[in-house]
Design a protein around this motif. Structure first.
Motif, PDB file in Angstrom:
ATOM      1  N   UNK A   1       7.705  -3.726   7.516  1.00  0.00           N
ATOM      2  CA  UNK A   1       8.370  -2.695   8.314  1.00  0.00           C
ATOM      3  C   UNK A   1       8.431  -3.110   9.787  1.00  0.00           C
ATOM      4  N   UNK A   2       7.664  -4.182  10.079  1.00  0.00           N
ATOM      5  CA  UNK A   2       7.733  -4.680  11.448  1.00  0.00           C
ATOM      6  C   UNK A   2       8.790  -5.752  11.487  1.00  0.00           C
ATOM      7  N   UNK A   3       9.923  -5.437  12.060  1.00  0.00           N
ATOM      8  CA  UNK A   3      11.058  -6.349  11.977  1.00  0.00           C
ATOM      9  C   UNK A   3      11.135  -7.343  13.111  1.00  0.00           C
ATOM     10  N   UNK A   4       9.982  -7.615  13.740  1.00  0.00           N
ATOM     11  CA  UNK A   4      10.102  -8.480  14.909  1.00  0.00           C
ATOM     12  C   UNK A   4      10.264  -9.939  14.502  1.00  0.00           C
TER      13      UNK A   4
ATOM     14  N   UNK B   1      -4.170  -2.078   4.471  1.00  0.00           N
ATOM     15  CA  UNK B   1      -5.599  -1.976   4.763  1.00  0.00           C
ATOM     16  C   UNK B   1      -6.362  -3.182   4.210  1.00  0.00           C
TER      17      UNK B   1
ATOM     18  N   UNK C   1       0.814  -1.215   0.000  1.00  0.00           N
ATOM     19  CA  UNK C   1       0.000   0.000   0.000  1.00  0.00           C
ATOM     20  C   UNK C   1       0.846   1.263   0.000  1.00  0.00           C
ATOM     21  N   UNK C   2       2.160   1.137   0.033  1.00  0.00           N
ATOM     22  CA  UNK C   2       3.015   2.325   0.028  1.00  0.00           C
ATOM     23  C   UNK C   2       3.411   2.654  -1.411  1.00  0.00           C
TER      24      UNK C   2
ATOM     25  N   UNK D   1       1.690  -5.026   6.561  1.00  0.00           N
ATOM     26  CA  UNK D   1       0.719  -4.034   7.051  1.00  0.00           C
ATOM     27  C   UNK D   1      -0.003  -3.379   5.882  1.00  0.00           C
TER      28      UNK D   1
ATOM     29  N   UNK E   1      11.885  -4.164   6.127  1.00  0.00           N
ATOM     30  CA  UNK E   1      12.100  -2.833   5.563  1.00  0.00           C
ATOM     31  C   UNK E   1      12.908  -2.031   6.577  1.00  0.00           C
ATOM     32  N   UNK E   2      13.800  -1.150   6.252  1.00  0.00           N
ATOM     33  CA  UNK E   2      14.231  -0.927   4.858  1.00  0.00           C
ATOM     34  C   UNK E   2      15.152  -2.046   4.382  1.00  0.00           C
ATOM     35  N   UNK E   3      14.994  -2.373   3.121  1.00  0.00           N
ATOM     36  CA  UNK E   3      15.747  -3.513   2.582  1.00  0.00           C
ATOM     37  C   UNK E   3      16.863  -3.008   1.663  1.00  0.00           C
ATOM     38  N   UNK E   4      17.801  -3.897   1.446  1.00  0.00           N
ATOM     39  CA  UNK E   4      18.865  -3.591   0.477  1.00  0.00           C
ATOM     40  C   UNK E   4      18.358  -4.025  -0.893  1.00  0.00           C
ATOM     41  N   UNK E   5      18.408  -3.113  -1.845  1.00  0.00           N
ATOM     42  CA  UNK E   5      17.887  -3.438  -3.187  1.00  0.00           C
ATOM     43  C   UNK E   5      18.669  -4.593  -3.800  1.00  0.00           C
TER      44      UNK E   5
ATOM     45  N   UNK F   1       7.203   2.784  -2.254  1.00  0.00           N
ATOM     46  CA  UNK F   1       7.859   1.466  -2.223  1.00  0.00           C
ATOM     47  C   UNK F   1       7.547   0.732  -3.525  1.00  0.00           C
TER      48      UNK F   1
END
Lengths: 66, 915, 124
Positions: C84-87, C57, C10-11, C55, C105-109, C14
């Motif tokens: 984005x939740x890195x848990x 909607x 949804x971003x 994450x 996220x953030x990831x290495x391309x 990104x």
């Protein structure tokens, strides 16, 4: 009860004062203190303190229940 | 000449009056209308302390040695100040235990010991009988001196025949009077109302007689003719004795005023109401004060009128009125002296006879009975014993008078008697405050003190009377100087009373404490110790819990009937049964409580120690060990306190647990919220970061990107960076508001100005998106009390939200300001998609945005922050109704009116964040 | 060798970066802005690989993953999860539900591109 305790405390204070005034060396200088209207000062002192102690006790008791 | 008939008639009339008073008071008591239930009567009865020794002897002592007579009255004055606790405690114990005498008191205290009671009785009789003799002598003397009126002549030696001996007749008369009023019933713990009334009358009579004589003699002294004026002449020694003697003898009198058998009788046994003690604290000393007021003038007058020394100073009270030729005054003094002497003799004799019968003879009788039930007629026999004891004691007094006569042994006997009874002090006072005393300790202390008393005071008084070789006094037995009775261990220079008092009390206390320290108190001693020492907390202590065994109620009743009579026993058992809620006394359970009741009832008649032996003879008591007794006592006195404490603690614990659980729940909740928040913040931070990193790497890795694409990617980078910094500042903002670390600068703010400022700030966004803004705002300034910058922040947030959600190009945003009740309402509306009903609460939660608008455009913190601000300013922020036609968000703030300027300052004070 | 890759996120920014990267590798890219749309698109276009955000909607990434695995046609399609939740708990949850790879996220391309190549190769 706290009432009674206060009464005991005050009477004890009168007791200690009387002890000091009547039975400590405080009375010694009065032995040779001469006379007042022909009466030895020591006599007057002792009776005055005695009467004062009784009055104090009566006052304490009249304040805190007789 | 005053005729014998007149003197004898007067004496009889006086005794008859006393008899009448006593009879009347007894009748009134029987009718339940006591005349002595008054604190003043109680204080007057205590004045039995003032005997003939006071009435005649004070003047004699003053004439001989100045002020030392005052010790006898100053000591009791000071002691009376302590009665509020000490005497009250003695009275409470004695009422509870039905104590009949001081011997009973000491015996009961140390495990109901018969031996101890017997020893106390012996000491009291030996110590006090000479004192009674002194009273008989005073009466006889006064009779004889008066008989010679108007001649002043000292009585000769007692050379009259026995039946002509006034003292003997008086002794018999007093014995009769004492028997009549002292032994009407057997229960000695029951008050002798008639006796007390008579004693009070006697106290008044002797005081009045003394004062009248004092005033008259002083008047005559000041108007004496033919002698030098008074100021120059008082030949009295104006000094007090050495300070040590002054203090020691006062202390001795302070002890005697409580421990003399007659003083114990009137102050403790005859006390009808423990509250009466309070008045006696000052009234009794006042009595002493008054009766001593004229001692010195009378002594001076005596020395002036009889300068030759042929008239005994002890008789000045009587001989001065005779010398002044005032027969009626002489008769009044005679009656006063008679009343002082008879009062003492009667009360002392009753007290001693009770002790002799209950603590000396009865135990011997019971010992002979050897555990068998006591003989059926013991009650009547006991009454006879008591009457016999009265006669015997008075005869002993008479004999002592006959043989001591003029001797030193009689003259100085007052203080020597005082020292004898002072021996009771360690056992009595120690027993009231120290639990550790044992029977053997008390026995040892009393014996040691008594023996030293005999050695240092009684024997020397015999020696001075020439009944013993004088050498014995000076050099001690066998010439051992260290053991000289008047200078024990080489102590010289003290008054002999001070000397005897010091050594006897020292021996007494040392023996008492040392022997008590040899062993722990046994079961009975420990139980009695608790009952005496902890009498104030008696409600929690019951000796009955310490009794175990088997008994027959009928036997207990039969036992009590023998001493108290059927009628009184029935009444007492009836009352007891009623108190226990049992209708028929015969149905009483034969338990510890009933046995204890019977024993206490019996104690009133025969004393505690004998009562215990007798009850034991009809019951079958199991022995309880000391440990068990102590543990029961400890439980009894502590279990309530413990359980109350425990209950309180468990309640407090419960409350604390609930509180803790609630706090823990809130903490967990807060922790979860914090975790959620952190997780949300992390997510929100990582999202733009992810874009920033991705595009940075793309730009880095692909140097050949077309310019157009490069610019687009750079634009994204810039906007994502902006988003990130906005987010960071808003998170900090929110954290600051929530933790109360915001510096609120509140002032009077016009909402129109706020609107203008907010529109200026959002102007670019609005213009970019081609949105039309409509205002509906009144012209008069809408004033609120607020922080201007924060309020602008709220409105900017609402406006930019509206601008974001309004459709581009065709967007419309409305601002409407209206008065709403006591405040102002400001609404911002748009024509965007609106907020669905279900999401209206959620928009104010952090990082929650209405999903209907697709990907949200803000950080998700704007509305939560706005709401916090508005609520802090005393208003509210909410989503207004209306669906489909765009969203409307409104807030309300209380209006500020110039007249309410103070409210603003109130507001400052009630909000601590105004820093 | 062109593969079809579906991006569900949804971003928008990104999505733009992912689209660029995949296109640059020569793949055909489809995009969906939320979970529901993504699931529908997957059923329609049968991608060779799905890049899935967590994450979102409407339907979150885990729900989409479950639905994919439940669908016989799509059960084998490799899924790379981005979040984005890195848990750690979420990583494990994703892998348990059957995601082939999981990247925070953030990831290495570069890592992302390598990982995607790896998954596509394994699939082939």
């Amino acid at each position: 009860m706290p009432h009674t305790r206060l009464l005991h405390k005050r009477l004890l204070a009168v007791f200690l004062a009387a002890l000091l005034l009547l039975f400590s060396p405080l009375v010694l200088p009065l032995e040779g203190a001469g006379r007042w209207f022909g009466i030895p000062v020591l006599f007057i002192y002792l009776f005055a303190v005695w009467g004062g102690v009784i009055a104090a006790a009566a006052w304490v008791l009249s304040r805190l229940g007789d | 000449m005053i005729g014998n008939a007149l003197i004898i008639g007067l004496a009889f009339a006086y005794l008859g009056l006393l008899f009448g008073v006593a009879y009347w008071a007894d009748r009134r008591a029987d009718q339940g209308r006591s005349v002595i239930a008054h604190p003043t009567i109680y204080a007057l009865s205590l004045a039995v302390y003032c005997t003939a020794w006071t009435f005649y002897g004070s003047v004699g002592r003053a004439a001989a040695s100045g002020l030392d007579f005052l010790t006898i009255y100053l000591g009791p004055t000071l002691m009376a100040l302590l009665w509020g606790s000490l005497l009250v405690k003695m009275v409470r114990v004695s009422k509870a235990e039905r104590i009949t005498s001081i011997a009973d008191f000491i015996g009961s205290r140390y495990g109901k010991s018969q031996v101890l009671g017997g020893l106390v009785t012996v000491i009291a009789v030996v110590g006090v009988v000479p004192y009674i003799a002194l009273q008989l002598k005073a009466i006889a003397w006064s009779f004889q001196i008066l008989h010679h009126y108007p001649e002043v002549r000292m009585p000769g030696d007692g050379d009259q025949p026995l039946w002509g001996d006034t003292a003997f007749v008086i002794a018999l008369l007093l014995a009769a009077f004492t028997i009549l009023f002292g032994t009407r019933q057997l229960d000695a713990s029951e008050r002798h109302e008639g006796l007390v009334a008579a004693i009070a009358v006697e106290s008044l009579v002797k005081l009045v007689a003394f004062l009248v004589a004092g005033v008259y003699i002083t008047y005559r002294l000041l108007n004496l003719e033919g002698v030098a004026p008074p100021p120059s002449l008082p030949p009295l020694s104006p000094d007090i004795p050495p300070l040590l003697d002054w203090l020691a003898i006062s202390g001795l009198a302070a002890l005697a005023v409580m421990l003399l058998p007659r003083q114990f009788q009137v102050a403790v046994v005859e006390n009808g109401d423990v509250r009466h003690v309070r008045r006696a604290i000052w009234l009794f000393p006042l009595y002493l004060f008054l009766i001593n007021l004229f001692v010195l003038p009378i002594a001076v007058a005596g020395l002036v009128v009889f300068p030759d020394g042929d008239v005994d100073a002890d008789t000045f009270m009587l001989t001065l009125p005779i010398a002044f030729e005032q027969p009626w005054l002489a008769l009044l003094v005679f009656v006063g002296g008679l009343s002082a002497a008879t009062g003492m003799v009667i009360v002392e004799t009753i007290a001693l006879s009770t002790m002799v019968s209950n603590d000396l003879i009865l135990p011997l009788l019971l010992r002979r009975a050897r555990g068998r039930s006591p003989p059926a007629d013991l009650g009547r026999r006991l009454l006879a014993i008591r009457r016999g004891a009265i006669v015997a004691i008075l005869l002993l007094g008479y004999l002592y008078y006959r043989f001591a006569g003029e001797a030193y042994a009689l003259v100085s006997i007052g203080l020597i008697s005082f020292v004898a009874v002072a021996q009771f002090a360690p056992a009595v006072i120690g027993g009231l405050y120290w639990r550790g005393g044992t029977r053997e300790g008390a026995l040892a202390g009393l014996s040691a003190g008594f023996l030293v008393w005999v050695y240092t005071l009684l024997l020397p008084s015999f020696a001075k009377s020439a009944w013993l070789p004088v050498a014995f006094m000076e050099s001690g037995p066998g010439g051992l100087d260290l053991l000289a009775p008047l200078a024990l261990f080489g102590v010289v220079g003290w008054n002999e009373i001070t000397h005897g008092l010091f050594w006897s009390l020292t021996a007494n206390i040392v023996a008492f404490v040392a022997v008590s320290a040899l062993r722990e108190p046994n079961a009975v001693e420990a139980a009695q110790a608790r009952l005496f020492v902890d009498v104030e907390r008696r409600a929690a202590l019951k000796r009955a819990t310490l009794w175990r065994g088997s008994a027959e109620v009928a036997e207990l009743r039969a036992l009590a009937e023998r001493f108290l009579g059927v009628e009184r026993t029935q009444a007492a058992f009836g009352r007891f049964a009623q108190a226990r809620g049992i209708a028929d006394p015969a149905a009483l359970p034969a338990d510890g409580e009933t046995v204890d009741f019977a024993e206490t009832l019996l104690s009133g008649a025969v004393g505690g120690a004998s009562a215990r032996v007798m009850v034991a003879s009809v019951t079958d008591e199991e022995a309880i060990g000391l440990d068990e007794v102590l543990s029961i006592l400890d439980e009894a006195s502590q279990i309530r306190a413990y359980s109350r404490e425990l209950e309180r603690k468990s309640l407090a614990l419960e409350a604390a647990t609930a509180e803790l659980r609630e706090a823990n729940r809130r903490l967990t909740e807060l922790d979860r919220m914090k975790d959620d928040f952190m997780s949300s913040v992390t997510h929100e931070l990582r999202t733009p970061l992810a874009s920033i990193r991705a595009f940075s790497e793309i730009l880095h890795d692909d140097p050949d990107l077309p310019l157009e694409q490069r610019r687009r990617f750079l634009g994204i980078l810039v906007s994502e960076t902006e988003r990130l910094s906005r987010l960071v500042s808003q998170v900090l903002d929110l954290a600051k508001i929530e933790s109360g670390h915001v510096d609120w600068r509140t002032e009077v703010v016009s909402l129109q100005a706020v609107i203008d400022q907010a529109l200026a700030a959002t102007g670019r966004l609005v213009a970019e998106r081609g949105i039309e803004v409509r205002q509906d705002v009144p012209a008069a300034p809408a004033l609120v009390w607020a922080d201007r910058d924060r309020l602008v922040q709220v409105l900017v947030n609402l406006l930019s939200n509206a601008a974001k959600f309004a459709p581009p190009a065709a967007g419309r945003v409305g601002i409407r300001l209206v008065a709403a009740g006591p405040g102002w309402r400001l609404c911002v509306s748009d024509n965007g998609p609106g907020i669905p009903e279900a999401d209206r609460g959620l928009v104010f939660e952090k990082f929650r945005q209405s999903a209907s608008g697709g990907k949200p455009l803000g950080t998700g913190l704007g509305l939560p922050i706005s709401r916090q601000i508005v609520e802090h300013l005393g208003g509210r922020l909410w989503v207004a109704g209306g669906t489909g036609k765009g969203a409307t968000l409104c807030f309300e703030l209380p209006a500020h009116r110039p007249a309410q300027a103070e409210r603003g300052s109130d507001y400052d004070q009630t909000h601590p964040d105004h820093r | 060798m062109t593969k079809r890759i579906l991006i569900i996120d949804d971003e928008p920014n990104i999505v733009i970066s992912l689209e660029f990267l995949m296109t640059r590798e020569g793949h055909e890219v489809r995009v969906a802005g939320d979970g529901e749309a993504g699931l529908a698109e997957a059923r329609r276009c049968r991608p060779d690989l799905i890049v899935l955000d967590v994450m979102m909607p409407k339907l979150d990434g885990f729900a989409v993953l479950e639905a994919l695995r439940a669908d016989p046609d799509l059960a084998a399609t490799p899924v790379l999860m981005l979040t984005a939740k890195g848990r750690e708990a979420e990583r494990r949850k994703g892998l348990e539900l059957g995601a082939e790879a999981y990247m925070p996220k953030p990831f290495s391309t570069r890592d992302l591109v390598r990982k995607i190549a790896e998954l596509l190769a394994r699939d082939a």
